[in-house]
Design an enzyme around this catalytic site. Structure first.
Site, PDB file in Angstrom:
ATOM      1  N   SER A 172       2.589   2.019  23.280  1.00 57.64           N
ATOM      2  CA  SER A 172       2.189   2.343  21.914  1.00 57.64           C
ATOM      3  C   SER A 172       3.334   3.047  21.180  1.00 57.64           C
ATOM      4  CB  SER A 172       0.910   3.175  21.942  1.00 57.64           C
ATOM      5  OG  SER A 172       0.345   3.294  20.660  1.00 57.64           O
ATOM      6  N   TRP A 197       4.184   0.432  18.955  1.00 55.96           N
ATOM      7  CA  TRP A 197       3.853   0.748  17.566  1.00 55.96           C
ATOM      8  C   TRP A 197       5.051   1.429  16.928  1.00 55.96           C
ATOM      9  CZ3 TRP A 197       3.776   4.539  13.973  1.00 55.96           C
ATOM     10  CH2 TRP A 197       2.918   4.412  12.867  1.00 55.96           C
ATOM     11  N   ASP A 218      -5.125  -6.787  20.457  1.00 56.77           N
ATOM     12  CA  ASP A 218      -4.709  -5.453  20.013  1.00 56.77           C
ATOM     13  C   ASP A 218      -5.106  -5.251  18.550  1.00 56.77           C
ATOM     14  OD1 ASP A 218      -3.396  -3.064  19.383  1.00 56.77           O
ATOM     15  OD2 ASP A 218      -1.643  -3.558  20.608  1.00 56.77           O
ATOM     16  N   HIS A 250      -4.954  -3.123  23.132  1.00 56.63           N
ATOM     17  CA  HIS A 250      -3.865  -2.155  22.967  1.00 56.63           C
ATOM     18  C   HIS A 250      -3.729  -1.253  24.182  1.00 56.63           C
ATOM     19  CE1 HIS A 250      -1.059   0.364  20.749  1.00 56.63           C
ATOM     20  NE2 HIS A 250      -1.779   1.436  21.062  1.00 56.63           N
TER      21      HIS A 250
END
Length: 303
Positions: A172, A197, A218, A250
């Site tokens: 992430s 991310w 996700d 995710h």
């Protein structure tokens, strides 16, 4: 004594010539069966462990017994401490090392399964805690680099590590952090963002071989707005790959996952250890399956 017949003398001469020719070939390494092991050793000086098979890289435990040591956040600066996993043996020389960051609001425990899994394949692995659970990707990238610096310069296992063979991973925001770390330190040998991310979607500056792992389900960092743009923005000349997990979310990287482990091990071995024995698992490109939605990449690899 009577002289030997002429045909026998000619035969003896041919035999002596053959022996002399073989000796010359041996002297210059002309027999491939003699030269091959030395050549292989020169090509892969950091090759560790037995020849890999699909079963061996999918197994929960690799060929190395693993020990671990905790690092208190109070004893380090620049990151939040963590746990170091390392092969117990000292007989195989130094190992490459990997630092791994958790994601937003998550602790080290969320990525802890990767520590012993990767270390048992022949790496020193540092699963780290972060300064706060809300650190953004740029901060997590700096923390990954601080963790690698601690690992190679101050840790109790520093003598086991080859400081020129390092990589980063993260989940992430930690995945976004692994891209930041690779951008900041081009000498890194491998980067693997796991359902990463980041508000920055383009990474043309990266020179580190990068495996981007996304998940088809996700909804936090959708592949369309994160992993796919990350991958597509990497230089076309770079050794890079995109693995999209099938029927995944995710948070799939937060629990033990054979597909993530298999391709992470292969990527780290191929680029941190320059171990071409693992090329077979990356090229030709893996095909869609029950666990792989899509796989992209450039083959054959160049570095």
């Amino acid at each position: 004594m009577r002289n030997a017949p002429a045909h026998r003398r000619r035969g003896s001469g041919r035999l002596r010539s053959l022996v002399a020719g073989l000796a010359a070939l041996l002297a210059v390494g002309g027999l491939s069966s003699v030269a091959t092991p030395a050549a292989q050793a020169a090509d892969n000086p950091y090759e560790r462990g037995p020849a890999p098979t699909t079963a061996s890289i999918e197994a929960p435990n690799g060929p190395y017994a693993v020990s671990q040591t905790s690092v208190s956040s109070l004893s380090v600066t620049g990151f939040g401490g963590g746990t170091v996993y390392y092969p117990t043996t000292t007989g195989d020389g130094t190992f490459g090392a990997v630092a791994i960051s958790p994601g937003f609001t998550a602790g080290e425990s969320s990525i802890a399964w990767l520590g012993p899994r990767l270390a048992s394949q022949g790496f020193v692995v540092f699963t780290i805690g972060t300064l706060t659970r809300y650190d953004q990707p740029d901060s997590r990238g700096s923390q990954l680099l601080a963790a690698l610096d601690y690992l190679t310069q101050r840790s109790t296992v520093r003598a086991r590590i080859d400081s020129g063979r390092l990589g980063v991973m993260g989940h992430s925001m930690g995945g976004g952090g692994s891209l930041e770390a690779a951008k900041s330190r081009p000498s890194l040998q491998a980067a693997i963002p796991l359902t990463g991310w980041n508000t920055d979607k383009t990474w043309p500056e990266i020179k580190t071989p990068t495996l981007v792992v996304g998940a088809d389900g996700d909804t936090v960092a959708s592949v369309g707005s994160h992993s796919e743009p990350f991958y597509e923005s990497l230089p076309s000349s770079l050794d890079k790959a995109y693995l999209e997990l099938n029927n995944a979310t995710h948070f799939t990287p937060n629990t033990s996952n054979t597909t993530i482990a298999k391709y992470s091990i292969s990527w780290l071995k191929r680029f941190i250890d320059n171990d071409t024995r693992y090329e077979q698992f990356l090229c030709p490109l893996p095909r869609p399956s029950l666990t792989i939605e899509e796989y992209r990449g450039n083959c054959p690899h160049t570095s």
